[in-house]
Design an enzyme around this catalytic site. Sequence first.
Site, PDB file in Angstrom:
ATOM      1  N   ARG A  68       9.970 -79.722  37.386  1.00 45.61           N
ATOM      2  CA  ARG A  68       9.334 -78.903  36.357  1.00 45.61           C
ATOM      3  C   ARG A  68      10.302 -78.378  35.306  1.00 45.61           C
ATOM      4  O   ARG A  68       9.949 -78.234  34.152  1.00 45.61           O
ATOM      5  CB  ARG A  68       8.594 -77.729  37.019  1.00 45.61           C
ATOM      6  CG  ARG A  68       7.321 -78.152  37.726  1.00 45.61           C
ATOM      7  CD  ARG A  68       6.619 -76.988  38.366  1.00 45.61           C
ATOM      8  NE  ARG A  68       7.380 -76.448  39.491  1.00 45.61           N
ATOM      9  CZ  ARG A  68       6.921 -75.515  40.311  1.00 45.61           C
ATOM     10  NH1 ARG A  68       5.726 -74.989  40.116  1.00 45.61           N
ATOM     11  NH2 ARG A  68       7.660 -75.087  41.324  1.00 45.61           N
TER      12      ARG A  68
ATOM     13  N   LYS B 214       1.405 -80.014  60.927  1.00 46.85           N
ATOM     14  CA  LYS B 214       2.374 -80.828  61.675  1.00 46.85           C
ATOM     15  C   LYS B 214       1.779 -81.330  62.986  1.00 46.85           C
ATOM     16  O   LYS B 214       2.007 -82.477  63.389  1.00 46.85           O
ATOM     17  CB  LYS B 214       3.634 -80.012  61.930  1.00 46.85           C
ATOM     18  CG  LYS B 214       4.354 -79.615  60.646  1.00 46.85           C
ATOM     19  CD  LYS B 214       5.432 -78.587  60.903  1.00 46.85           C
ATOM     20  CE  LYS B 214       6.089 -78.125  59.618  1.00 46.85           C
ATOM     21  NZ  LYS B 214       7.067 -77.036  59.832  1.00 46.85           N
TER      22      LYS B 214
ATOM     23  N   GLY C 204      11.698 -81.086  60.402  1.00 50.75           N
ATOM     24  CA  GLY C 204      12.945 -81.219  59.663  1.00 50.75           C
ATOM     25  C   GLY C 204      13.852 -82.312  60.184  1.00 50.75           C
ATOM     26  O   GLY C 204      13.524 -83.496  60.162  1.00 50.75           O
TER      27      GLY C 204
END
Length: 429
Positions: free
Chosen positions: A45, A206, A135
């Site tokens: 952005r 998840k 992760g």
Amino acid sequence: MTPLKIGIAGLGTVGAGTARLLADNAALIATRAGRPITLTAVSARDKSRDRGIALTGITWHDDALALAADPNVDVVVELIGGSDGPAKALVEAAIAAGRPVVTANKALLAIHGTALAAAAEAAGLPLGFEAAVAGGIPVIKLLREGLAANRVSRVAGILNGTCNYILTTMREEGRDFPEVLADAQALGYAEADPAFDIEGVDAAHKLTILAALAFGQNVDFSAVHIEGIRNISALDISFAEELGYRIKLLGIAQQTPSGVSMRVHPAMVPVSKLLAAVEGVFNAVLMEGDFSGPVFCQGRGAGAGPTASAVVADLIDIARGSKIPVWGAAQAALAPSRPVAISALTGAYYLRLMVTDQPGVLADVTAILRDHGISLESMLQHGRSPGEAVPIVLVTHDTIEAAISAAISRIATLDCVLETPALIRIEPK
């Protein structure tokens, strides 16, 4: 060697970490991938923001969708986030343009994973998402490849580091939820709007992914029972310690004769269990295969380094030409979701009541439990304060959730019960 050229959409913590990893470990990655993996294009952005990475010579696209059509991009890495909007549009466009995709977007996969996998399969493209769950822990690869020969009966894990940090700090420091949440936000462990984390939604995204891989079923986020940690008190954590448990937010998916039970909620975990010892921002996943037996993985579930490690692992697989079905099997071989309602769950329960200390209270409560076929294993009550509010803790034997829910509804209406009863499910010893 022809390099694999990468375009990254989103240069936040994970995007910048991925760019840094690709640069810092370029030689090692090229050796393991069989060819260089180079970053050629990015989109974010704010072009003026200093992200601590060198972008000289890298094409900048203001519109992330341009990555899907960039002739100098072989693989699109989507790190924008969100289940819809630009992230979904980019992944769909990349697949339509014949480009493999790597994403860390658990919400996107939990909601749209079936359709995206079907599109990738039809196009003969890999869709990598190791970074979407836990992760740096390679749990996707472990379930989809390492345990591919096993019938997995159960997956249970601590899937949200923010909640685990809060619960750990509450236990260690004896403080209540609002205060610890504020500290977590100040330290950057919790978002300014932490709802997705503390209400259990992030963990449920998840778990949806893990259940699809573990049980060979289509993703079905709507089937997950979700509770967060907002109502967990320091008092409950203290009583849990006294009883030999630690409170953790768990995601649990389990195969039953009736289908697959998927639930996210706080649970009392016996201190002897591996999950009880997972503290702070760490994640952990326990998988149970019929031939492998239990397999336990623990590590950092978020952050630039661990998540970037998982992203680049998928890129290395793509560079090698690996093409594993998105959900471990062809779409046509996946089973429809057969969810099991939380009301059918059987187990033991922790029940804490704040009551007026007066004669007959315990008799009234136990009569209601008896009416619903619920027997007690133990009870805790410390001291006496006639006429004042005191906590009573009851631990049940195994019972069905529908029964304990009905009993609590009646108990809550007793004049002596001063606040909503606290109910926490207990994991087996």
